[in-house]
Design a protein around this motif. Structure first.
Motif, short mmCIF file in Angstrom:
data_model
loop_
_atom_site.label_atom_id
_atom_site.label_comp_id
_atom_site.label_asym_id
_atom_site.label_seq_id
_atom_site.Cartn_x
_atom_site.Cartn_y
_atom_site.Cartn_z
N GLY A 113 0.79 -1.24 0.08
CA GLY A 113 -0.07 0.05 -0.03
C GLY A 113 0.75 1.31 -0.04
N LEU A 114 1.86 1.04 0.74
CA LEU A 114 2.94 2.25 0.79
C LEU A 114 3.66 2.27 -0.72
CD1 LEU A 114 4.32 2.08 4.55
CD2 LEU A 114 2.86 3.61 3.75
N TRP A 115 4.02 1.16 -0.81
CA TRP A 115 4.61 1.29 -2.46
C TRP A 115 3.65 1.90 -3.62
CZ3 TRP A 115 9.17 0.76 -4.21
CH2 TRP A 115 10.27 -0.31 -3.43
N TYR A 116 2.48 1.80 -3.32
CA TYR A 116 1.51 2.16 -4.52
C TYR A 116 1.45 3.77 -4.36
CZ TYR A 116 0.23 -2.53 -4.88
OH TYR A 116 0.20 -3.90 -5.21
N TRP A 117 1.30 4.17 -2.79
CA TRP A 117 1.30 5.38 -2.50
C TRP A 117 2.40 6.46 -2.84
CZ3 TRP A 117 3.81 7.77 1.80
CH2 TRP A 117 3.35 8.97 2.26
N SER A 118 3.68 5.64 -2.87
CA SER A 118 4.76 6.37 -3.12
C SER A 118 5.14 6.45 -4.54
CB SER A 118 6.06 5.64 -2.29
OG SER A 118 5.73 5.65 -0.95
N VAL A 119 4.70 5.67 -5.34
CA VAL A 119 4.96 5.35 -6.79
C VAL A 119 3.94 6.11 -7.70
CG1 VAL A 119 5.14 3.81 -8.68
CG2 VAL A 119 6.45 3.51 -6.49
N ASP A 120 2.65 6.10 -7.36
CA ASP A 120 1.71 6.67 -8.25
C ASP A 120 1.89 7.84 -8.47
OD1 ASP A 120 -0.42 6.69 -9.63
OD2 ASP A 120 -1.79 7.06 -8.29
N ARG A 121 2.22 8.68 -9.86
CA ARG A 121 2.31 9.74 -10.21
C ARG A 121 3.72 10.60 -9.61
NH1 ARG A 121 -3.25 13.18 -11.40
NH2 ARG A 121 -4.01 12.01 -12.97
N GLY A 122 4.56 9.82 -9.31
CA GLY A 122 5.95 10.20 -8.68
C GLY A 122 5.87 10.56 -7.04
N GLY A 123 4.86 9.84 -6.51
CA GLY A 123 4.63 10.04 -4.95
C GLY A 123 3.81 11.07 -4.79
N PRO A 124 3.21 11.02 -3.19
CA PRO A 124 2.20 12.12 -2.82
C PRO A 124 2.54 13.62 -3.12
CG PRO A 124 3.70 11.17 -0.87
CD PRO A 124 4.02 10.54 -2.27
N ALA A 125 4.04 14.25 -2.98
CA ALA A 125 4.27 15.51 -3.04
C ALA A 125 4.00 15.98 -4.79
CB ALA A 125 5.65 15.83 -2.83
N ARG A 126 4.48 15.12 -5.52
CA ARG A 126 4.52 15.41 -7.00
C ARG A 126 2.80 15.42 -7.35
NH1 ARG A 126 8.73 12.48 -10.69
NH2 ARG A 126 7.69 14.16 -12.29
N ARG A 127 2.12 14.63 -6.83
CA ARG A 127 0.61 14.40 -7.15
C ARG A 127 -0.26 15.76 -6.78
NH1 ARG A 127 0.94 8.96 -5.09
NH2 ARG A 127 0.09 9.66 -3.11
N LEU A 128 0.30 16.43 -5.62
CA LEU A 128 -0.60 17.70 -5.46
C LEU A 128 0.06 19.03 -6.24
CD1 LEU A 128 0.02 17.14 -1.51
CD2 LEU A 128 -2.06 16.97 -2.92
#
Length: 228
Positions: free
Chosen positions: A132-147
Motif C-alpha cells: 500500500g505504501l509502495w503504491y502511494w509512493s510510486v503513483d504519479r511520482g509520489g504524494p508530493a508530486r501528485r499535489l
C-alpha cells in the motif's frame, strides 16, 4: 500555494503513512516476543530474526514524520528515493521471513496451527501495508508530486478518475485508497478497485499477488490442516 501543498503532504505522511508502518512494527514485535516465550523457531531463523526489519522501518517512520531529516532530504531531492529504498528493504526482509516459514513447512517443523497462523498473519499484514505504501509512493511520482498543479500521468486508474461526477470535487487518492487496493489485490490476487496503467505498477501488483498467494494458499492451508 507551495507551502500549503507541502503541509497537506506532511499531514498525510505523519498521520496516515507513519501509523501504518508503526502497526507493522507492533506485529513484528508481538511475533518476536511470542516466539521467544514459546521457543518458536522459523526454519534456521531464531526469534530475533523478526526484529531485523524494525531497523529500516523505524528509519522510514523518521523520514515520514521527523521534520528536520524530511526537510533536508526534500531540499536535496532525495526524500522520495530514500522512502522507496527503505520500502525495498522492508519488502525484502518480509520476503526472507516468508522463505523461512516455507522452509519450516518443507522440513516438517511446523506442528502448531496457532504458531503458523500468527507467522502467516504477520507476513501477510506486512505485505499489505508495505505494498500500500509502495503504491502511494510510486503513483504519479509520489504524494508530493501528485499535489502539484500539473502532476505526472497516473500509474493507477481509480474509478473516481473515470467517473468524476461520482466523486467530490477535486478528489484525489490518499493512502487509505492505496491500502484498499493493496488489500483487495492480496485477497483476490488481481486488481479489483484500481487498474494498473504502467509496467512498474503492474510489476508491483504482481509481486504482491505472488507473495500473498504463497502465504495464503500454502501457509494458511497447512495451518488449517494442522488444526484438523
Amino acid at each position: 500555494m507551495h507551502d500549503s501543498l507541502l503541509r497537506e503532504e506532511a499531514i498525510e505522511s505523519e498521520f496516515e503513512a507513519a501509523p501504518a508502518v508503526a502497526l507493522v512494527i507492533c506485529l513484528q514485535l508481538l511475533l518476536a516476543v511470542v516466539s521467544k516465550t514459546e521457543d518458536w523457531v522459523t526454519w534456521r531463523f531464531h526469534w530475533w530474526t523478526w526484529l531485523v526489519p524494525i531497523g529500516p522501518e523505524l528509519v522510514l517512520v523518521a523520514v515520514l514524520t521527523w521534520h528536520r531529516p524530511r526537510r533536508r532530504l526534500e531540499q536535496a531531492g532525495l526524500r522520495h528515493h530514500a522512502s522507496l529504498g527503505l520500502l525495498g528493504v522492508v519488502s525484502a526482509a518480509n520476503a526472507l521471513l516468508l522463505l523461512g516459514v516455507l522452509g519450516s513447512l518443507i522440513e516438517g517443523r511446523e506442528k502448531s496451527g496457532a504458531q503458523l497462523l500468527l507467522k502467516a498473519a504477520c507476513v501477510w499484514s506486512t505485505n499489505v501495508i508495505a505494498f500500500g505504501l509502495w503504491y502511494w509512493s510510486v503513483d504519479r511520482g509520489g504524494p508530493a508530486r501528485r499535489l502539484r498543479p500539473t502532476p505526472p500521468k497516473p500509474d493507477f486508474q481509480f474509478p473516481q478518475m473515470e467517473s468524476p461526477q461520482l466523486a467530490p470535487h477535486g478528489w484525489r487518492p490518499e493512502l487509505l485508497d492505496y491500502l484498499y487496493v493493496s488489500f483487495t489485490n492480496s485477497i483476490a490476487f488481481s486488481p479489483t478497485d484500481a487498474m494498473p496503467l504502467t509496467r512498474k505498477a503492474k510489476l508491483l501488483m504482481l509481486a504482491e499477488s505472488v507473495t500473498s498467494a504463497v502465504t495464503v494458499l500454502l501457509v494458511a492451508a497447512r495451518a488449517v490442516n494442522i488444526f484438523k
